[in-house]
Design a protein around this motif. Structure first.
Motif, PDB file in Angstrom:
ATOM      1  N   THR A   1       0.855  -1.191   0.000  1.00 20.79           N
ATOM      2  CA  THR A   1       0.000   0.000   0.000  1.00 20.79           C
ATOM      3  C   THR A   1       0.886   1.234   0.000  1.00 20.79           C
ATOM      4  OG1 THR A   1      -1.722  -1.158   1.248  1.00 20.79           O
ATOM      5  CG2 THR A   1      -1.821   1.242   1.231  1.00 20.79           C
TER       6      THR A   1
ATOM      7  N   ASN B   1      -0.466   4.673  -0.477  1.00 20.09           N
ATOM      8  CA  ASN B   1      -1.241   5.639   0.312  1.00 20.09           C
ATOM      9  C   ASN B   1      -2.711   5.262   0.175  1.00 20.09           C
ATOM     10  OD1 ASN B   1      -2.220   6.769  -2.154  1.00 20.09           O
ATOM     11  ND2 ASN B   1      -0.496   8.198  -2.239  1.00 20.09           N
ATOM     12  N   ASN B   2      -3.602   6.123   0.623  1.00 18.52           N
ATOM     13  CA  ASN B   2      -5.030   5.789   0.578  1.00 18.52           C
ATOM     14  C   ASN B   2      -5.552   5.546  -0.827  1.00 18.52           C
ATOM     15  OD1 ASN B   2      -5.415   5.902   3.341  1.00 18.52           O
ATOM     16  ND2 ASN B   2      -5.907   8.084   3.348  1.00 18.52           N
ATOM     17  N   ASN B   3      -4.876   6.156  -1.814  1.00 14.87           N
ATOM     18  CA  ASN B   3      -5.393   6.087  -3.184  1.00 14.87           C
ATOM     19  C   ASN B   3      -4.505   5.328  -4.165  1.00 14.87           C
ATOM     20  OD1 ASN B   3      -7.578   7.804  -2.428  1.00 14.87           O
ATOM     21  ND2 ASN B   3      -6.193   9.553  -2.553  1.00 14.87           N
TER      22      ASN B   3
ATOM     23  N   LYS C   1      -9.874   6.149  -5.739  1.00 10.25           N
ATOM     24  CA  LYS C   1     -10.210   6.834  -4.491  1.00 10.25           C
ATOM     25  C   LYS C   1     -10.414   5.813  -3.368  1.00 10.25           C
ATOM     26  CE  LYS C   1     -11.902  11.319  -5.761  1.00 10.25           C
ATOM     27  NZ  LYS C   1     -10.610  11.933  -5.895  1.00 10.25           N
ATOM     28  N   GLY C   2      -9.605   5.928  -2.300  1.00  7.68           N
ATOM     29  CA  GLY C   2      -9.732   5.046  -1.137  1.00  7.68           C
ATOM     30  C   GLY C   2      -9.312   3.624  -1.385  1.00  7.68           C
TER      31      GLY C   2
ATOM     32  N   GLY D   1      -6.519   2.136  -1.214  1.00  6.97           N
ATOM     33  CA  GLY D   1      -5.566   1.560  -0.262  1.00  6.97           C
ATOM     34  C   GLY D   1      -5.959   1.742   1.184  1.00  6.97           C
ATOM     35  N   PHE D   2      -7.097   2.413   1.431  1.00  7.51           N
ATOM     36  CA  PHE D   2      -7.496   2.715   2.811  1.00  7.51           C
ATOM     37  C   PHE D   2      -7.795   1.429   3.598  1.00  7.51           C
ATOM     38  CE2 PHE D   2     -10.707   3.789   6.048  1.00  7.51           C
ATOM     39  CZ  PHE D   2      -9.985   4.729   6.772  1.00  7.51           C
ATOM     40  N   GLY D   3      -7.063   1.252   4.684  1.00 10.89           N
ATOM     41  CA  GLY D   3      -7.280   0.095   5.564  1.00 10.89           C
ATOM     42  C   GLY D   3      -6.866  -1.237   4.966  1.00 10.89           C
ATOM     43  N   LYS D   4      -6.195  -1.211   3.803  1.00 11.63           N
ATOM     44  CA  LYS D   4      -5.806  -2.454   3.134  1.00 11.63           C
ATOM     45  C   LYS D   4      -4.391  -2.875   3.550  1.00 11.63           C
ATOM     46  CE  LYS D   4      -9.377  -2.996   0.239  1.00 11.63           C
ATOM     47  NZ  LYS D   4     -10.190  -1.838   0.574  1.00 11.63           N
TER      48      LYS D   4
ATOM     49  N   ARG E   1       5.081   8.251  -2.447  1.00  9.49           N
ATOM     50  CA  ARG E   1       5.245   8.311  -0.989  1.00  9.49           C
ATOM     51  C   ARG E   1       5.737   9.675  -0.507  1.00  9.49           C
ATOM     52  NH1 ARG E   1       7.767   2.308   0.279  1.00  9.49           N
ATOM     53  NH2 ARG E   1       5.775   1.325   0.770  1.00  9.49           N
TER      54      ARG E   1
ATOM     55  N   GLU F   1      -1.009  13.366  -1.649  1.00  4.67           N
ATOM     56  CA  GLU F   1      -1.920  12.512  -2.426  1.00  4.67           C
ATOM     57  C   GLU F   1      -2.702  13.303  -3.466  1.00  4.67           C
ATOM     58  OE1 GLU F   1      -4.405   9.586  -0.492  1.00  4.67           O
ATOM     59  OE2 GLU F   1      -3.001   9.451   1.186  1.00  4.67           O
TER      60      GLU F   1
END
Length: 277
Positions: free
Chosen positions: A10, A12-14, A31-32, A34-37, A68, A72
């Protein structure tokens, strides 16, 4: 490229690095996404906005590093910009543009914040050589300025146009820049030899620059040009100054490109030079 995709890393979140069913490594944007993945999680195709292969391992590492290190929203903006370029140019771009243009624009914005302005000495030549790329680059800079609330200098339009041309033609920026420098050097030589100041916005100058570009491209491609012996003889007698200068320019091109220039090019160059005088 077969969905579903399995997350490898992952970013970032996106953005995530993932593999498809054939174990090909890809960068997925959404959008989202990578969030919580975490590593090993499955992603289905319906949440993916963009997918980059970046087959070069080095380029993938560079892009991962960029994602990184940058905000974002900036990465998202550059992804939208590259999608716009691809639509406007109506062709598939070399994927190196994701690394090269993102890195360049991040540096350009940083320079602006620090009050630094790097001049682009080849702005007019770039506009003349690559008019479509230049127009799209103007749109790109306008979008970046609007979204970020900044005002990048006009010179950046020329730099972006070269990145677009590089991505469209699969030619390196160093080769493209070498040709721009060569044409600029030839223009200076013309001014010096004919003791004139070229109007770099005039139609005759635009025609000359386009002719020089096509000459360089023909030489690089090894294309032959039909001999014009009779016309060459007439021009040599009628316009000796321009004819001799044409050969001077040809020798500079030969030395720079390290390739022979067909004799017939002297005829076409002489006619362009005569128009300038």
């Amino acid at each position: 490229m077969n969905a579903p995709f399995r997350i490898k890393k992952t970013l970032n979140n996106n953005a995530v690095v993932a593999t498809d069913a054939s174990s090909m490594e890809l960068i997925l944007i959404g959008k989202g996404i990578g969030f919580g993945k975490v590593k090993g999680d499955i992603i289905k195709g319906d949440v993916i906005d963009k997918l980059y292969i970046l087959t070069s391992e080095k380029e993938q590492e560079q892009y991962v590093s960029l994602v990184r290190s940058l905000d974002e929203s900036f990465i998202e903006l550059l992804n939208d910009v590259i999608t716009h370029i691809e639509k406007r140019m109506q062709t598939t771009l070399n994927e190196h543009i994701h690394v090269a243009l993102t890195d360049h624009m991040a540096f350009a914005v940083k320079r602006l914040e620090q009050g630094m302005d790097i001049r682009n000495p080849f702005l007019l030549e770039t506009q003349t050589l690559y008019p479509k790329e230049f127009t799209v680059a103007e749109e790109v800079i306008e979008e970046i300025n609007q979204v970020l609330g900044i005002h990048l200098p006009d010179g950046e339009i020329g730099f972006v146009a070269l990145h677009i041309h590089s991505a469209v033609t699969n030619r390196s920026l160093s080769d493209i820049n070498q040709h721009s420098r060569l044409i600029n050097r030839l223009a200076e030589l013309i001014e010096e030899s004919l003791e004139i100041k070229l109007d770099r916005k005039s139609i005759n100058y635009l025609r000359l620059v386009r002719h020089l570009r096509h000459t360089i491209e023909r030489v690089e491609a090894g294309e032959k040009v039909d001999k014009q012996e009779k016309l060459a003889k007439v021009l040599k007698e009628e316009y000796p100054l321009c004819y001799n200068l044409a050969w001077k320019l040809i020798k500079v091109m030969q030395n720079t490109l390290n390739k022979p220039i067909p004799e017939a090019e002297s005829v076409y160059l002489t006619m362009h030079l005569q128009r300038l005088t």
